[in-house]
Write a protein that holds these residues in place. Structure first.
Motif, PDB file in Angstrom:
ATOM      1  N   ALA A  81      21.835 -22.435  21.563  1.00 40.55           N
ATOM      2  CA  ALA A  81      20.883 -21.490  22.355  1.00 40.55           C
ATOM      3  C   ALA A  81      19.522 -22.051  22.709  1.00 40.55           C
ATOM      4  O   ALA A  81      18.896 -22.638  22.041  1.00 40.55           O
ATOM      5  CB  ALA A  81      20.725 -20.232  21.435  1.00 40.55           C
ATOM      6  N   GLY A  82      19.256 -21.822  24.034  1.00 40.35           N
ATOM      7  CA  GLY A  82      18.051 -22.434  24.320  1.00 40.35           C
ATOM      8  C   GLY A  82      17.709 -21.978  25.904  1.00 40.35           C
ATOM      9  O   GLY A  82      18.545 -21.400  26.604  1.00 40.35           O
ATOM     10  N   ILE A  83      16.515 -21.930  26.409  1.00 40.36           N
ATOM     11  CA  ILE A  83      15.987 -21.570  27.623  1.00 40.36           C
ATOM     12  C   ILE A  83      15.236 -22.708  28.215  1.00 40.36           C
ATOM     13  O   ILE A  83      14.647 -23.534  27.597  1.00 40.36           O
ATOM     14  CB  ILE A  83      15.236 -20.403  27.639  1.00 40.36           C
ATOM     15  N   THR A  84      15.305 -22.576  29.530  1.00 33.94           N
ATOM     16  CA  THR A  84      14.381 -23.611  30.331  1.00 33.94           C
ATOM     17  C   THR A  84      13.019 -23.209  30.585  1.00 33.94           C
ATOM     18  O   THR A  84      11.977 -23.991  30.801  1.00 33.94           O
ATOM     19  CB  THR A  84      15.056 -23.863  31.732  1.00 33.94           C
ATOM     20  N   GLY A  85      12.808 -21.754  30.400  1.00 32.70           N
ATOM     21  CA  GLY A  85      11.483 -21.188  30.591  1.00 32.70           C
ATOM     22  C   GLY A  85      11.056 -20.740  32.088  1.00 32.70           C
ATOM     23  O   GLY A  85      10.287 -20.205  32.620  1.00 32.70           O
ATOM     24  N   SER A  86      12.334 -20.825  33.090  1.00 34.23           N
ATOM     25  CA  SER A  86      12.379 -20.496  34.363  1.00 34.23           C
ATOM     26  C   SER A  86      12.713 -18.870  34.297  1.00 34.23           C
ATOM     27  O   SER A  86      13.941 -18.513  33.969  1.00 34.23           O
ATOM     28  CB  SER A  86      13.205 -21.232  35.127  1.00 34.23           C
ATOM     29  N   GLY A  87      11.566 -18.246  34.971  1.00 36.21           N
ATOM     30  CA  GLY A  87      11.734 -16.911  34.921  1.00 36.21           C
ATOM     31  C   GLY A  87      11.729 -15.999  33.457  1.00 36.21           C
ATOM     32  O   GLY A  87      11.904 -14.828  33.606  1.00 36.21           O
ATOM     33  N   ARG A 120       5.210 -20.646  24.974  1.00 37.85           N
ATOM     34  CA  ARG A 120       5.245 -20.077  23.631  1.00 37.85           C
ATOM     35  C   ARG A 120       6.620 -19.509  23.733  1.00 37.85           C
ATOM     36  O   ARG A 120       7.407 -19.556  22.756  1.00 37.85           O
ATOM     37  CB  ARG A 120       4.396 -18.881  23.634  1.00 37.85           C
ATOM     38  N   ALA A 121       7.154 -19.018  24.819  1.00 39.41           N
ATOM     39  CA  ALA A 121       8.565 -18.449  24.874  1.00 39.41           C
ATOM     40  C   ALA A 121       9.692 -19.449  24.735  1.00 39.41           C
ATOM     41  O   ALA A 121      10.639 -19.307  24.081  1.00 39.41           O
ATOM     42  CB  ALA A 121       8.765 -17.541  26.187  1.00 39.41           C
ATOM     43  N   VAL A 122       9.168 -20.494  25.579  1.00 41.87           N
ATOM     44  CA  VAL A 122      10.459 -21.795  25.348  1.00 41.87           C
ATOM     45  C   VAL A 122      10.564 -22.139  23.821  1.00 41.87           C
ATOM     46  O   VAL A 122      11.601 -22.487  23.500  1.00 41.87           O
ATOM     47  CB  VAL A 122      10.122 -22.734  26.297  1.00 41.87           C
ATOM     48  N   PHE A 123       9.172 -22.607  23.251  1.00 38.58           N
ATOM     49  CA  PHE A 123       9.324 -23.094  21.933  1.00 38.58           C
ATOM     50  C   PHE A 123       9.865 -21.912  20.918  1.00 38.58           C
ATOM     51  O   PHE A 123      10.748 -22.335  19.918  1.00 38.58           O
ATOM     52  CB  PHE A 123       7.838 -23.361  21.405  1.00 38.58           C
ATOM     53  N   GLU A 124       9.557 -20.863  21.194  1.00 31.02           N
ATOM     54  CA  GLU A 124      10.424 -19.560  20.361  1.00 31.02           C
ATOM     55  C   GLU A 124      11.519 -19.666  20.082  1.00 31.02           C
ATOM     56  O   GLU A 124      12.350 -19.529  19.079  1.00 31.02           O
ATOM     57  CB  GLU A 124       9.797 -18.431  20.878  1.00 31.02           C
ATOM     58  N   THR A 125      12.264 -20.078  21.400  1.00 33.99           N
ATOM     59  CA  THR A 125      13.900 -20.031  21.208  1.00 33.99           C
ATOM     60  C   THR A 125      14.253 -21.513  20.685  1.00 33.99           C
ATOM     61  O   THR A 125      15.119 -21.788  19.950  1.00 33.99           O
ATOM     62  CB  THR A 125      14.440 -19.649  22.736  1.00 33.99           C
ATOM     63  N   ASN A 126      13.680 -22.503  21.635  1.00 27.51           N
ATOM     64  CA  ASN A 126      14.363 -23.620  21.403  1.00 27.51           C
ATOM     65  C   ASN A 126      13.805 -24.498  20.088  1.00 27.51           C
ATOM     66  O   ASN A 126      14.608 -25.420  19.673  1.00 27.51           O
ATOM     67  CB  ASN A 126      13.678 -24.508  22.506  1.00 27.51           C
ATOM     68  N   VAL A 127      12.824 -24.058  19.480  1.00 24.76           N
ATOM     69  CA  VAL A 127      12.331 -24.832  18.360  1.00 24.76           C
ATOM     70  C   VAL A 127      12.248 -23.905  17.094  1.00 24.76           C
ATOM     71  O   VAL A 127      13.000 -23.978  15.988  1.00 24.76           O
ATOM     72  CB  VAL A 127      11.011 -25.429  18.580  1.00 24.76           C
ATOM     73  N   PHE A 128      11.647 -22.618  17.108  1.00 19.88           N
ATOM     74  CA  PHE A 128      11.402 -21.767  15.993  1.00 19.88           C
ATOM     75  C   PHE A 128      12.905 -21.248  15.753  1.00 19.88           C
ATOM     76  O   PHE A 128      13.048 -20.897  14.676  1.00 19.88           O
ATOM     77  CB  PHE A 128      10.265 -20.925  16.305  1.00 19.88           C
ATOM     78  N   ALA A 160       5.343 -28.868  30.714  1.00 21.94           N
ATOM     79  CA  ALA A 160       4.472 -28.681  29.405  1.00 21.94           C
ATOM     80  C   ALA A 160       5.377 -27.924  28.549  1.00 21.94           C
ATOM     81  O   ALA A 160       4.851 -27.519  27.353  1.00 21.94           O
ATOM     82  CB  ALA A 160       3.291 -27.881  29.564  1.00 21.94           C
ATOM     83  N   ALA A 161       6.639 -27.400  28.877  1.00 21.80           N
ATOM     84  CA  ALA A 161       7.368 -26.291  28.075  1.00 21.80           C
ATOM     85  C   ALA A 161       8.802 -26.844  27.555  1.00 21.80           C
ATOM     86  O   ALA A 161       8.892 -27.015  26.458  1.00 21.80           O
ATOM     87  CB  ALA A 161       7.439 -25.060  28.889  1.00 21.80           C
ATOM     88  N   TYR A 162       9.621 -26.956  28.520  1.00 22.31           N
ATOM     89  CA  TYR A 162      11.082 -27.559  28.328  1.00 22.31           C
ATOM     90  C   TYR A 162      11.073 -28.914  27.683  1.00 22.31           C
ATOM     91  O   TYR A 162      11.540 -28.986  26.471  1.00 22.31           O
ATOM     92  CB  TYR A 162      11.798 -27.256  29.636  1.00 22.31           C
ATOM     93  N   SER A 163      10.317 -29.773  28.322  1.00 21.15           N
ATOM     94  CA  SER A 163      10.895 -31.055  27.642  1.00 21.15           C
ATOM     95  C   SER A 163      10.148 -31.318  26.463  1.00 21.15           C
ATOM     96  O   SER A 163      10.903 -31.877  25.561  1.00 21.15           O
ATOM     97  CB  SER A 163      10.187 -32.304  28.684  1.00 21.15           C
ATOM     98  N   PRO A 164       8.630 -30.988  26.316  1.00 20.27           N
ATOM     99  CA  PRO A 164       8.193 -31.044  24.805  1.00 20.27           C
ATOM    100  C   PRO A 164       8.962 -30.214  23.885  1.00 20.27           C
ATOM    101  O   PRO A 164       9.021 -30.579  22.544  1.00 20.27           O
ATOM    102  CB  PRO A 164       6.635 -30.437  25.199  1.00 20.27           C
TER     103      PRO A 164
END
Length: 255
Positions: free
Chosen positions: A93-99, A120-128, A176-180
């Motif tokens: 499960a992951g998001i790109t942050g687009s939209g 924050r939203a991207v890290f919430e899904t992709n990391v946390f 600053a969101a997806y790649s990091p």
């Protein structure tokens, strides 16, 4: 009763109702595993599970929002009550942050202009979310004789590749969101691998490649099945397989 009969392999794939997660679930089911389709939307999860069952697989839907602690706890409890163990965890499960936050500007992840809510939203899904799910099901993974964890990352996570001004990512806008978030995920993969090495639990990150999915508006050139292949390979590693690694179908990906 044979050992194979007494220990049916069970795999949980998050974000598995479509895209790469769906492809991974299909391939694991084809290998004879019981596959749990993790999906935020119960209806979409059940539809995907039903289609896998219709194709001859053993699949079940599990309602799972990786950003919702209560959902994560409930999913882990359901798996424990029904199966008692878990052999494979694929954190897909992951998001790109687009939209995700403000559609009119969420595509702009350039560091100097990024909306922090997007990050924050991207890290919430992709990391946390990966930490939450992994920790919730870790007791179940410990009951497996050969547990495997695969975190679905991206070539964009590679600091080596993305920092090369002449490399394949030079034409992409800085993110600053997806790649990091994916770089953080590969770092997290190493830390889990180091902790669980002594338990024989192998933990690796996979870069599926540029796959034709909703997340890139179907601009990818690889099929879902092609992208899923490396994830599945890491999910079924033998005891002598690698851990704390980052791999694509072509081999190790530079950090």
């Amino acid at each position: 009763m044979s050992e194979e009969t007494t220990h049916q392999q069970v795999a949980l794939v998050t974000g598995a109702n479509k895209g790469i997660g769906r492809g991974v679930a299909e391939q694991l089911a084809a290998l004879g595993m019981t596959v749990l389709i993790g999906a935020r939307d119960p209806r979409r999860g059940e539809e995907a599970a039903a289609e896998l069952r219709a194709a001859g697989g053993d699949a079940h839907a599990v309602t799972l929002d990786v950003t919702d602690p209560a959902s994560v706890r409930e999913a882990a409890q359901q798996i424990e009550e029904r199966f008692g163990h878990l052999d494979v965890l694929v954190n897909n499960a992951g998001i790109t942050g687009s939209g995700q936050v403000s559609p009119e500007n969420a595509h702009d992840q350039v560091p100097s202009a990024v909306d922090l809510d997007t990050v924050r939203a991207v890290f919430e899904t992709n990391v946390f979310g990966v930490i939450a799910v992994t920790n919730a099901v870790l007791p179940l993974l410990r009951r497996s004789p050969a547990a495997r964890v695969v975190n679905v990352s991206s070539h964009a996570a590679s600091l080596t590749l993305t920092s090369d001004p002449d490399g394949p990512f030079a034409a992409l806008l800085p993110s600053a969101a997806y790649s990091p978030s994916k770089s953080a995920l590969t770092a997290l993969t190493v830390q889990y691998a180091n902790e669980l090495r002594k338990d024989g639990i192998l933990v690796n990150a996979a870069a599926p490649g540029y796959v034709d999915t909703d997340s890139n508006d179907h601009t990818g050139f690889l099929t879902v099945a092609q992208g899923a292949a490396i994830v599945v390979r890491l999910a079924v590693l033998g005891a002598d397989g690698p851990t704390a690694g980052f791999f694509s179908e072509d081999g190790p990906v530079p950090w």
